[in-house]
Design an enzyme around this catalytic site. Structure first.
Site, PDB file in Angstrom:
ATOM      1  N   GLU A  58      -4.338  12.882   9.371  1.00 25.53           N
ATOM      2  CA  GLU A  58      -4.832  12.417   8.075  1.00 25.53           C
ATOM      3  C   GLU A  58      -6.189  11.788   8.350  1.00 25.53           C
ATOM      4  OE1 GLU A  58      -5.643   9.858   4.581  1.00 25.53           O
ATOM      5  OE2 GLU A  58      -5.145   9.015   6.525  1.00 25.53           O
ATOM      6  N   ASP A 113      -1.444   8.777  10.021  1.00 28.16           N
ATOM      7  CA  ASP A 113      -2.180   8.131   8.938  1.00 28.16           C
ATOM      8  C   ASP A 113      -3.380   7.342   9.457  1.00 28.16           C
ATOM      9  OD1 ASP A 113      -2.169   7.290   6.011  1.00 28.16           O
ATOM     10  OD2 ASP A 113      -2.279   5.361   7.040  1.00 28.16           O
ATOM     11  N   ARG A 120       2.671  12.808  10.337  1.00 31.24           N
ATOM     12  CA  ARG A 120       1.377  12.714   9.662  1.00 31.24           C
ATOM     13  C   ARG A 120       0.719  11.445  10.193  1.00 31.24           C
ATOM     14  NH1 ARG A 120      -0.659   9.699   5.632  1.00 31.24           N
ATOM     15  NH2 ARG A 120      -2.042  10.573   4.056  1.00 31.24           N
ATOM     16  N   ASP A 176       0.829  -1.204   0.000  1.00 31.53           N
ATOM     17  CA  ASP A 176       0.000   0.000   0.000  1.00 31.53           C
ATOM     18  C   ASP A 176       0.871   1.265   0.000  1.00 31.53           C
ATOM     19  OD1 ASP A 176      -2.210   1.666   0.135  1.00 31.53           O
ATOM     20  OD2 ASP A 176      -2.569   1.351   2.272  1.00 31.53           O
ATOM     21  N   HIS A 224      -1.325  11.809  -3.043  1.00 33.88           N
ATOM     22  CA  HIS A 224      -1.056  10.474  -3.589  1.00 33.88           C
ATOM     23  C   HIS A 224      -2.315   9.610  -3.648  1.00 33.88           C
ATOM     24  CE1 HIS A 224      -1.365   9.841   0.638  1.00 33.88           C
ATOM     25  NE2 HIS A 224      -1.404   8.533   0.454  1.00 33.88           N
ATOM     26  N   ASP A 225      -3.379  10.027  -2.944  1.00 36.76           N
ATOM     27  CA  ASP A 225      -4.595   9.212  -2.904  1.00 36.76           C
ATOM     28  C   ASP A 225      -5.584   9.629  -3.993  1.00 36.76           C
ATOM     29  OD1 ASP A 225      -4.152   7.289  -0.931  1.00 36.76           O
ATOM     30  OD2 ASP A 225      -4.587   8.720   0.671  1.00 36.76           O
ATOM     31  N   ARG A 269      -4.197   4.334  -8.128  1.00 38.64           N
ATOM     32  CA  ARG A 269      -3.644   5.547  -7.516  1.00 38.64           C
ATOM     33  C   ARG A 269      -2.204   5.760  -7.977  1.00 38.64           C
ATOM     34  NH1 ARG A 269      -4.645   4.553  -1.293  1.00 38.64           N
ATOM     35  NH2 ARG A 269      -3.965   2.500  -1.961  1.00 38.64           N
ATOM     36  N   GLN A 292      -2.929  -5.536   6.350  1.00 39.37           N
ATOM     37  CA  GLN A 292      -2.783  -4.382   7.248  1.00 39.37           C
ATOM     38  C   GLN A 292      -3.678  -4.631   8.455  1.00 39.37           C
ATOM     39  OE1 GLN A 292      -3.689  -1.789   3.860  1.00 39.37           O
ATOM     40  NE2 GLN A 292      -1.973  -0.463   4.435  1.00 39.37           N
ATOM     41  N   HIS A 351      -2.872   0.751  11.828  1.00 42.93           N
ATOM     42  CA  HIS A 351      -2.544  -0.650  11.547  1.00 42.93           C
ATOM     43  C   HIS A 351      -1.046  -0.842  11.362  1.00 42.93           C
ATOM     44  CE1 HIS A 351      -3.818   1.496   7.831  1.00 42.93           C
ATOM     45  NE2 HIS A 351      -2.635   1.088   7.404  1.00 42.93           N
TER      46      HIS A 351
HETATM   47  C1  GLC Z   1      -4.195   6.747   4.216  1.00 42.90           C
HETATM   48  C2  GLC Z   1      -3.195   6.871   3.077  1.00 42.90           C
HETATM   49  C3  GLC Z   1      -3.545   5.878   2.010  1.00 42.90           C
HETATM   50  C4  GLC Z   1      -3.513   4.482   2.592  1.00 42.90           C
HETATM   51  C5  GLC Z   1      -4.384   4.385   3.843  1.00 42.90           C
HETATM   52  C6  GLC Z   1      -4.110   3.136   4.611  1.00 42.90           C
HETATM   53  O1  GLC Z   1      -5.463   7.074   3.823  1.00 42.90           O
HETATM   54  O2  GLC Z   1      -3.181   8.177   2.594  1.00 42.90           O
HETATM   55  O3  GLC Z   1      -2.672   5.960   0.916  1.00 42.90           O
HETATM   56  O4  GLC Z   1      -3.947   3.558   1.650  1.00 42.90           O
HETATM   57  O5  GLC Z   1      -4.145   5.450   4.744  1.00 42.90           O
HETATM   58  O6  GLC Z   1      -2.896   3.218   5.286  1.00 42.90           O
END
Ligand code: GLC
Length: 657
Positions: free
Chosen positions: A336, A294, A292, A151, A405-406, A530, A262, A194
């Site tokens: 995030e 996540d 950040r 990922d 990136h998403d 992506r 994950q 995770h």
């Molecule tokens: C966040 C990231 C994304 C990832 C997800 C799981 O949203 O920006 O790219 O797939 O977390 O970690």
């Protein structure tokens, strides 16, 4: 551990009279554990300042009295291990706490390998970042991920090791140091929700060690998972359907919100909290300035809910934030949480969490609204949505962005849409079709990402340039279309830089980098489009930024003009709110940012036709001679109307430059 899997608390509140002695003995304990650091007095006074925030955050989730001294021990270790050079940085930051809110602040987001090969390679491109005016560099996941699919690095196998091909942890510290010398802060992802199935915690859980089984959500059968599933959305319905994965070795169903490899962590377990204090301290002491966080929204699981945005998430963040304020005051948090507009502000701290939650949070709603306005040529939904958003604490900032990136999830609020007489579902469908280039008049070249079969909704992948129409124009060699597409892209980026907040430039957008479908040849990437907008930095094309006959030059020079204009506008300090002004012409967006040193009025024509607007829409500036700062020209606002060319942007200030 008193909070259980259902997230219900079992009465863990201590009376203040019981709490105070523990706070005092926590301070005593810390005083004993601190080595002969020059920061002893400062660290103890920070503890006094933030111990209550830490305590209150922990007390909502855990049996705080039981873990209090353990948490203090992790804090002491973090302080003892903080290198003197970073202590200097701590003091600088304490004297300038709004460093990330200043109009000079500018973020850049890149994958280490795609930008520069390795961490050492990034050092050799610092000059480029400086040329752009970058003060904040977010390097995408670079800690050791699982082997195989990971990922994009968000399946971390070890938080203390760097991905082998990128360098070492010492390279990371050296890069942080070089960045600091050039006044650039370093941001790193820490995935809180995770870990990879190959992380040692997961391996130990798999082998049956109860301590580590308690780090995860593991179930012997489908009973509990099925109950949760009733309310859980699917993040990756196409390639990772469902939220639980059967794990043969442990004979368990494991909670896996994202991919099957994950594994969601169990934040109701205080050991998980302590592990992350330790991880943050370790990485912070390597020179990381911002974490950040996540997938933050997903941390807390509560039956009968979507298991997103639960109140406990904010108590956990508050406790982590307080711990880091004591250990490493230079460090900040970026949330995030790509969530519905109504849930977004909470990540910057509202109510009892004001000033205690994350410092930065992605303004997902602004991003969606900018693309929406550019598609429809209508600013009314944008105005409704942005003005409906609650004010953020003045010490925090939005992270504003056009692309990342998403994928783009079309987070249009049903109520906002209804207020505009729109059917939210149909409108979201319209946006995904528009940006996939399926509608008449659309020059966008995006791709559909994931389809939610229950709703039929689709998200969108694609680079900013390709979504704005640059790719279609280049492919058809149509110079008029190209000019319009560049104007459209710059109109969008101008809103990102002009709204207020820390603007993030996504790598390559500054030269108009287009979709790259070479990901299809990489088996681990092929199923996830992506990667379409995660290209390699083409340095020869970047060099063309000096050649006025190129696309790179056209985009880069305009981006630079925006960035340098921004730096001189006090009204763009992130602590100041942005008002979206209603105008009689819906094709024009008007932002008003009031500041004692002079108001800033920003006009954006979001359509492909010239638009006329009553001059009164410029509010306090109407009737005056003003400066349009992007072209550095003087404009007289003494006519009844003004006309803006397609996609043109005016940033107006009363101050003559
Ligand atoms: C966040 C990231 C994304 C990832 C997800 C799981 O949203 O920006 O790219 O797939 O977390 O970690």
């Amino acid at each position: 551990m008193l909070a259980n899997i259902t997230g219900e608390h079992e009465g863990i509140f201590l009376h203040r009279s019981q709490q105070e002695p523990l706070l005092a003995s926590g301070r005593e304990h810390l005083a004993q554990l601190l080595g002969p650091t020059s920061q002893r007095t400062e660290a103890l006074s920070r503890f006094e300042q933030y111990a209550c925030d830490l305590w209150d955050g922990l007390a909502e989730i855990y049996d705080v009295a039981k873990i209090w001294f353990t948490v203090v021990e992790f804090i002491a270790q973090g302080i003892n291990e903080r290198p003197p050079s970073l202590v200097v940085r701590d003091n600088e930051r304490l004297n300038n706490p709004d460093w990330f809110q200043l109009p000079e602040a500018l973020g850049y987001v890149a994958y280490t390998d795609r930008f520069a090969g390795t961490l050492q390679g990034v050092t050799s491109h610092i000059d480029y970042l400086r040329e752009l005016g970058v003060t904040y560099l977010h390097l995408m996941p670079l800690l050791r991920p699982r082997t195989g699919e990971n990922d994009g690095g968000y399946a971390v196998a070890d938080f203390r090791t760097v991905r082998e091909d990128l360098g070492t942890i010492d390279d990371l510290a050296a890069l942080a140091d070089s960045l600091h010398q050039t006044h650039i802060a370093l941001t790193l992802d820490v995935v809180l929700n995770h870990v990879a199935d190959q992380h040692e915690w997961a391996i130990k859980a798999q082998s049956g060690q109860q301590k580590y089984r308690d780090y995860f959500h593991m179930f012997p059968d489908r009973n509990i998972p099925d109950t949760y599933e009733e309310n859980l959305p699917e993040v990756f319905p196409d390639f990772a359907p469902g939220n639980f994965t059967w794990d043969e070795p442990s004979q368990s169903w494991i909670w896996t919100t994202f991919n099957s490899w994950q594994w969601d962590l169990n934040w109701a377990n205080p050991d998980v909290f302590c592990e992350f204090v330790d991880i943050f301290a370790f990485l912070g002491n390597k020179g990381v300035d911002c974490f950040r966080l996540d997938a933050l929204a997903f941390l807390w699981k509560r039956a009968g809910t979507s298991c997103q945005n639960q109140p406990e998430v904010h108590f956990i963040t508050q406790a982590l934030r307080a711990a880091m304020r004591i250990i490493a005051p230079a460090v900040i948090f970026q949330a995030e949480a790509i969530v519905a507009p109504t849930d977004l502000v909470a990540y910057l701290g509202v109510g009892e969490h004001a000033g205690k939650d994350s410092d930065l949070a992605y303004h997902n709603s602004l991003m969606v609204q900018v693309w929406s306005a550019l598609a429809s040529g209508d600013s009314r939904l944008l105005a409704t949505a942005l003005n409906a958003s609650e004010a953020i604490p003045p010490t925090t900032s939005w992270a504003t962005y056009l692309r990342c990136h998403d994928d783009i999830g079309w987070a249009i609020d049903d109520v906002d849409a209804q207020a505009m007489g729109l059917d939210a579902f149909e409108y979201r469908k319209y946006l995904s079709s528009y940006y996939a280039g399926e509608l008449e008049g659309s020059q966008a070249r995006g791709a559909h990402f994931q389809t939610d079969l229950s709703t039929g909704e689709r998200r969108t992948s694609g680079s900013a340039a390709s979504l704005a129409g640059i790719q279609a124009a280049v492919e058809s060699s149509d110079t008029h279309l190209l000019t319009t597409a560049i104007d459209r892209l710059m109109c969008g980026y101008s809103m990102v830089l002009g709204y207020g907040g820390l603007p993030l430039i996504y790598m390559g957008d500054e030269i108009g980098l287009m979709n790259d479908d070479r990901y299809l040849q990489i088996p681990e990437h092929a199923a996830d489009n992506r990667w379409l907008h995660r290209p390699m930095m083409p340095w020869p094309a970047v060099d063309q930024r000096r050649d006025s006959s190129t696309l790179a030059w056209q985009v880069f020079t305009r981006m630079l003009a925006l960035i340098s204009a921004r730096k001189h506008l006090p009204a763009l300090h992130a602590g100041i709110p942005c008002i979206v002004v209603a105008t009689p012409n819906p094709a024009v967006v008007v932002f008003h940012r009031a500041h004692v040193d002079g108001d800033l009025i920003e006009l954006y024509n979001v359509s492909d036709a010239a638009q006329t607007l009553p001059t009164s829409s410029t509010g306090p500036l109407a009737g005056h001679h003003v400066t349009e700062v992007l072209s550095n020209s003087v404009i007289s606002l003494d006519t009844p109307t003004i006309t803006l060319e397609p996609y043109s942007v005016w940033w107006l200030t009363a101050q003559l430059t």
